[in-house]
Design an enzyme around this catalytic site. Structure first.
Site, PDB file in Angstrom:
ATOM      1  N   SER A  88       0.860  -1.179   0.000  1.00 25.24           N
ATOM      2  CA  SER A  88       0.000   0.000   0.000  1.00 25.24           C
ATOM      3  C   SER A  88       0.896   1.229   0.000  1.00 25.24           C
ATOM      4  O   SER A  88       2.126   1.118   0.033  1.00 25.24           O
ATOM      5  CB  SER A  88      -0.887   0.010   1.248  1.00 25.24           C
ATOM      6  OG  SER A  88      -0.093   0.359   2.364  1.00 25.24           O
ATOM      7  N   LYS A  89       0.262   2.380  -0.002  1.00 22.82           N
ATOM      8  CA  LYS A  89       1.025   3.630  -0.086  1.00 22.82           C
ATOM      9  C   LYS A  89       2.031   3.781   1.058  1.00 22.82           C
ATOM     10  O   LYS A  89       3.015   4.493   0.929  1.00 22.82           O
ATOM     11  CB  LYS A  89       0.060   4.819  -0.075  1.00 22.82           C
ATOM     12  CG  LYS A  89      -0.599   5.005  -1.426  1.00 22.82           C
ATOM     13  CD  LYS A  89      -1.202   6.383  -1.564  1.00 22.82           C
ATOM     14  CE  LYS A  89      -1.958   6.495  -2.868  1.00 22.82           C
ATOM     15  NZ  LYS A  89      -3.303   7.024  -2.678  1.00 22.82           N
ATOM     16  N   ARG A  90       1.753   3.099   2.161  1.00 20.73           N
ATOM     17  CA  ARG A  90       2.694   3.175   3.282  1.00 20.73           C
ATOM     18  C   ARG A  90       4.082   2.683   2.884  1.00 20.73           C
ATOM     19  O   ARG A  90       5.082   3.045   3.478  1.00 20.73           O
ATOM     20  CB  ARG A  90       2.199   2.304   4.446  1.00 20.73           C
ATOM     21  CG  ARG A  90       1.146   2.951   5.292  1.00 20.73           C
ATOM     22  CD  ARG A  90       0.731   2.024   6.408  1.00 20.73           C
ATOM     23  NE  ARG A  90       0.218   0.749   5.868  1.00 20.73           N
ATOM     24  CZ  ARG A  90       0.739  -0.435   6.115  1.00 20.73           C
ATOM     25  NH1 ARG A  90       1.783  -0.548   6.890  1.00 20.73           N
ATOM     26  NH2 ARG A  90       0.210  -1.526   5.594  1.00 20.73           N
TER      27      ARG A  90
END
Ligand code: GLU
Length: 467
Positions: free
Chosen positions: A239-241
């Site tokens: 994910s964007k994390r």
């Protein structure tokens, strides 16, 4: 052409994600390897979440990666008549039914089921209805065969079998009349003659439902290959994390499409210890059977390493054209009379990304250099005026090729009695604005006589201004 037909079927609800791009790539490679057909189908039945902007972003990313499709893009939103006809067929043949249960009733049923520790499945109330209820809103549900099991042989995961009692009567048409994913995907995959479905394994649980629909509509079931998902380094779903997940963001960050392609394919597929694969090599060597069963872990360092490799070995002409695009994004005017391919050659070994190359190479193009103040204080002082003047004089008459420039510098060393170490850095700062430019012979050659002379004159003026 063989009869292999594969597809990529993105839902246009956002940008092209790393995972989606890998699915598209695998399908593309299989089609090319088998001289089959690669189809692009935009799954935009969810009208609220689908946007044209997202379609455009997906198309742009496919183009950037070089994933040319042979058919499409087809849009599901343009095929509603076909879906309606197929739903009617299922209703007419008793394989689907209208369900009038309201949202509240369904919620209540779910709660009761949960309280009893049962799976919250639809209980089939409307299956048994004898009469239609004109004027009352309804969904259409597929009459799932509750007995036995549904099995398929997945090309990556092997045999997979589901107990049919796990599958309830799913909705194939919503109250607003729009068909749902699990239904349209079958109609399209069958009507478009797909022979193999390669997609993310988040769809594994949908497959037995879809297989039942194939049977109900009298379609042949294609083969399936479900590709394991991609995880971040903490083993959680990517994910964007974990960094950028949009393919095109990597282009903006200065990655080359061949690095991205090479990286994507290795996220799940391996071929001995080899790491570097060109597209033609991938088309030759890729095999769905060698895609691992476990999830791939996204490793940005490896992607960067591949990018560095492709920059180092890239064709300077092509990279030169790209470099100018990146310079434009940085607001640098590249109209100057400079050979971009020559600029690239001086920077290929020292840039991991095209963005870095643009940062390092901007000085070639700038009329007004961005001088590094510390370097100026050290290397553009009254003391160095003599060096600049000597080089300037030599440059006026030197033959401006590699050899001529070297000779000019030798003459300067002779004249001034200085060692190259004393001369090199001040000249580098005068020509590039800082101390980290490529070799100064190369820099001078690429800049050309006029630009060198101008920059040396400017340095002399700056020396006069200094103490
Ligand atoms: N449109 C679906 C998605 O984006 C893909 C469906 C499929 O490949 O069957 O997840």
């Amino acid at each position: 052409m063989s009869d292999m037909r594969v597809r990529f079927a993105p839902s246009p609800t956002g940008y092209l994600h790393i995972g989606g791009a890998r699915t598209a790539l695998f399908n593309y490679l299989l089609a090319r390897q088998n001289k089959g057909t690669f189809i692009l189908r935009i799954e935009d039945t969810d009208v609220e979440r689908s946007t044209q902007e997202s379609v455009d972003a997906i198309l742009a990313a496919m183009e950037w990666l070089g994933l040319e499709y042979d058919e499409g893009p087809y849009y599901q939103s343009e095929r509603f008549d076909l879906y309606r006809e197929k739903i009617q067929f299922l209703l007419d043949s008793g394989k689907a039914y209208k369900c009038y249960c309201t949202e509240e009733e369904l919620t209540q049923k779910r709660e009761v089921a949960l309280q009893q520790g049962a799976k919250p499945q639809y209980d089939g109330t409307c299956r048994k209805l004898e009469q239609e209820r004109p004027g009352q809103p309804y969904v259409v549900r597929f009459k799932t065969n509750p007995a036995g099991n549904t099995a398929f042989n997945d090309l990556i995961k092997g045999n997979i079998s589901f107990d049919n009692c796990e599958l309830d009567d799913m909705i194939i048409q919503r109250t607003d009349g729009t068909p749902t994913y699990n239904f349209v995907v079958v109609v399209d995959d069958a009507e478009m003659g797909l022979t193999l479905i390669v997609r993310g394994d988040d769809h594994v649980n949908n497959t037995p439902r879809q297989i039942q629909i194939y049977a109900a509509l009298g379609y042949a079931v294609p083969q399936f290959a479900h590709v394991p998902m991609i995880l971040g380094d903490d083993k959680k779903r990517l994910s964007k994390r974990h960094g950028a997940t949009s393919v095109m963001t990597y282009r903006d960050m200065g990655y080359l499409p061949e690095a991205m392609v090479n990286y994507l394919v290795r996220l799940g597929w391996s071929y001995g210890d080899e790491e570097i694969f060109s597209m033609p090599e991938l088309i030759e060597k890729f095999s769905i059977k060698s895609v691992g069963r476990s999830a791939g872990v996204f490793n940005p360092d490896k992607l960067l390493w591949l990018n560095e490799h492709y920059i180092k070995t890239g064709d300077p002409q092509r990279l030169g054209a790209l470099l100018q695009d990146y310079l434009h994004s940085d607001g640098v005017d590249t109209n100057a009379d400079l050979d971009a391919a020559e600029v690239v050659k001086t920077l290929q070994d020292r840039s991991k990304t095209m963005v870095e190359m643009a940062q390092k190479g901007a000085f070639y193009y700038l009329d007004e250099l961005n001088y590094d103040q510390a370097a100026v204080e050290k290397f553009i002082t009254a003391e160095q005026t003599e060096i600049f003047s000597a080089v300037l004089e030599q440059f006026k008459t030197a033959t401006f090729d590699a050899e001529g420039i070297e000779t000019a510098f030798k003459q300067v060393l002779e004249q001034t009695g200085l060692k190259f170490g004393k001369v090199g850095q001040p000249i580098r700062v005068a020509l590039s604005g800082g101390t980290s430019a490529p070799g100064i012979y190369e820099v001078a050659l690429v800049l050309g006589r006029e630009r060198c002379i101008k920059r040396l004159q400017r340095a002399i003026e700056m020396c006069r201004g200094s103490k």
